[in-house]
Design a protein around this motif. Structure first.
Motif, PDB file in Angstrom:
ATOM      1  N   LYS A 178      33.233  26.101  44.505  1.00 35.10           N
ATOM      2  CA  LYS A 178      33.733  26.741  45.715  1.00 35.10           C
ATOM      3  C   LYS A 178      33.030  26.188  46.952  1.00 35.10           C
ATOM      4  O   LYS A 178      31.912  25.683  46.884  1.00 35.10           O
ATOM      5  N   LYS A 179      33.715  26.324  48.073  1.00 36.52           N
ATOM      6  CA  LYS A 179      33.112  26.028  49.370  1.00 36.52           C
ATOM      7  C   LYS A 179      32.453  27.315  49.844  1.00 36.52           C
ATOM      8  O   LYS A 179      33.123  28.243  50.281  1.00 36.52           O
ATOM      9  N   VAL A 180      31.128  27.366  49.732  1.00 40.76           N
ATOM     10  CA  VAL A 180      30.392  28.609  49.935  1.00 40.76           C
ATOM     11  C   VAL A 180      29.808  28.644  51.343  1.00 40.76           C
ATOM     12  O   VAL A 180      29.062  27.747  51.742  1.00 40.76           O
ATOM     13  N   LEU A 181      30.162  29.693  52.062  1.00 36.39           N
ATOM     14  CA  LEU A 181      29.656  29.884  53.420  1.00 36.39           C
ATOM     15  C   LEU A 181      28.592  30.980  53.393  1.00 36.39           C
ATOM     16  O   LEU A 181      28.880  32.122  53.053  1.00 36.39           O
ATOM     17  N   ARG A 182      27.365  30.606  53.719  1.00 35.60           N
ATOM     18  CA  ARG A 182      26.301  31.612  53.877  1.00 35.60           C
ATOM     19  C   ARG A 182      26.208  31.895  55.361  1.00 35.60           C
ATOM     20  O   ARG A 182      25.665  31.104  56.145  1.00 35.60           O
ATOM     21  N   LEU A 183      26.774  33.014  55.793  1.00 34.24           N
ATOM     22  CA  LEU A 183      26.926  33.315  57.211  1.00 34.24           C
ATOM     23  C   LEU A 183      25.814  34.274  57.635  1.00 34.24           C
ATOM     24  O   LEU A 183      25.707  35.393  57.129  1.00 34.24           O
ATOM     25  N   LYS A 184      24.992  33.797  58.588  1.00 40.99           N
ATOM     26  CA  LYS A 184      23.788  34.534  58.965  1.00 40.99           C
ATOM     27  C   LYS A 184      23.782  34.776  60.474  1.00 40.99           C
ATOM     28  O   LYS A 184      24.129  33.892  61.257  1.00 40.99           O
ATOM     29  N   GLY A 185      23.374  35.968  60.876  1.00 46.23           N
ATOM     30  CA  GLY A 185      23.239  36.236  62.302  1.00 46.23           C
ATOM     31  C   GLY A 185      22.172  35.351  62.918  1.00 46.23           C
ATOM     32  O   GLY A 185      21.189  34.990  62.270  1.00 46.23           O
ATOM     33  N   GLY A 186      22.367  34.975  64.177  1.00 48.06           N
ATOM     34  CA  GLY A 186      21.382  34.145  64.861  1.00 48.06           C
ATOM     35  C   GLY A 186      21.337  32.741  64.321  1.00 48.06           C
ATOM     36  O   GLY A 186      22.362  32.083  64.141  1.00 48.06           O
ATOM     37  N   ASP A 187      20.115  32.265  64.032  1.00 49.21           N
ATOM     38  CA  ASP A 187      19.901  30.922  63.497  1.00 49.21           C
ATOM     39  C   ASP A 187      19.312  31.050  62.094  1.00 49.21           C
ATOM     40  O   ASP A 187      18.403  31.851  61.881  1.00 49.21           O
ATOM     41  N   PRO A 188      19.802  30.273  61.124  1.00 48.57           N
ATOM     42  CA  PRO A 188      19.304  30.420  59.750  1.00 48.57           C
ATOM     43  C   PRO A 188      17.802  30.214  59.602  1.00 48.57           C
ATOM     44  O   PRO A 188      17.187  30.775  58.699  1.00 48.57           O
ATOM     45  N   PHE A 189      17.216  29.397  60.479  1.00 48.14           N
ATOM     46  CA  PHE A 189      15.809  29.047  60.335  1.00 48.14           C
ATOM     47  C   PHE A 189      14.895  29.829  61.279  1.00 48.14           C
ATOM     48  O   PHE A 189      13.716  29.513  61.405  1.00 48.14           O
ATOM     49  N   VAL A 190      15.420  30.847  61.958  1.00 45.63           N
ATOM     50  CA  VAL A 190      14.586  31.699  62.819  1.00 45.63           C
ATOM     51  C   VAL A 190      14.634  33.119  62.256  1.00 45.63           C
ATOM     52  O   VAL A 190      15.592  33.851  62.486  1.00 45.63           O
ATOM     53  N   PHE A 191      13.617  33.487  61.498  1.00 47.16           N
ATOM     54  CA  PHE A 191      13.534  34.799  60.842  1.00 47.16           C
ATOM     55  C   PHE A 191      14.777  35.109  60.016  1.00 47.16           C
ATOM     56  O   PHE A 191      15.162  36.264  59.875  1.00 47.16           O
TER      57      PHE A 191
END
Length: 255
Positions: free
Chosen positions: A83-96
């Motif tokens: 599958k084409k997996v989207l990990r959708l995160k608020g803000g920026d993935p690498f900031v907290f």
């Protein structure tokens, strides 16, 4: 862009869909499954394709619906189903955002991953509130800190490094620990009348911006019933613009 059996860790920014990058938008429109956080706005979720499976893994303080280890494994399991997996995160993935941990787990399991930066709340929400993080002759540095309490209820931070009057300090996840934050910053030498602001649901249509000073922040939280998600901004930059000027700043009036 996406190929089968890989994951995109995508920063969704603070909520306003206009702040998505073009790359983030393209990944969102291609997703087969979206594994998303609590802080991803409804407007951004509405951009997902109709066939996309949506899996909520949001966290609140002391309330993690799916533990981080479970999230990591979900990403791997769905990617292994091609599958084409989207990990959708608020803000920026690498900031907290624990995006680094997720990327490490994916790579250790031989899953290809993309990392798409998003506008972190400290930058985007302060801009929408008319608060520049740095400003000539006012603030020459800025520090982002998580205010999450430790398991023992303490907040162990290098307080003495945060007492520079020309330093802007932004706390994520600090509403519950605000009494400790204010007390420790003042004890470390930050003046009690240092300008400060609370920004709740920054960049959303119903955002709240409450201004005061370091000594009054705790009372303002109670008075205005401020709840997470909220940012705490401390420093003279809070008063860069008069309230009467803010309506003339384009990105504020447009929102």
């Amino acid at each position: 862009m996406f190929t089968k059996g890989e994951v995109a860790l995508v920063g969704a920014g603070p909520g306003d869909p206009d702040l998505l990058t073009l790359q983030a938008f393209r990944f969102i429109k291609q997703a087969d499954v979206a594994i998303y956080d609590r802080l991803v706005s409804e407007e951004i979720m509405a951009l997902l394709p109709s066939h996309c499976e949506k899996i909520y893994v949001g966290k609140k303080q002391a309330d993690h619906r799916v533990p981080q280890d479970g999230i990591n494994q979900l990403l791997v399991d769905h990617a292994k189903q091609n599958k084409k997996v989207l990990r959708l995160k608020g803000g920026d993935p690498f900031v907290f955002g624990r995006g680094g941990e997720e990327a490490q787990f994916l790579l250790a399991n031989k899953i290809a991953c993309h990392v798409v930066p998003g506008m972190t709340a400290a930058s985007a929400c302060t801009s929408y509130a008319g608060i520049p993080l740095t400003h000539r002759k006012v603030a020459r540095s800025c520090t982002f800190i998580t205010g999450n309490l430790q398991d023992n209820g303490a907040l162990d931070l290098p307080w003495q490094t945060l007492n520079d009057a020309e330093q802007t300090v932004v706390f994520y996840m600090g509403i519950k620990s605000l009494p400790i934050i204010a007390k420790q910053l003042i004890a470390a030498g930050r003046k009690s009348n240092t300008p400060a602001a609370l920004i709740r649901k920054g960049s959303h249509k119903d955002q709240q911006i409450i201004k005061g000073c370091l000594a009054t922040l705790e009372a303002l939280v109670v008075k205005h019933n401020i709840k997470p998600p909220s940012l705490i901004v401390i420093g003279d930059v809070v008063n860069t613009f008069a309230d009467s000027q803010l309506k003339n700043i384009g990105y504020l009036s447009a929102n």
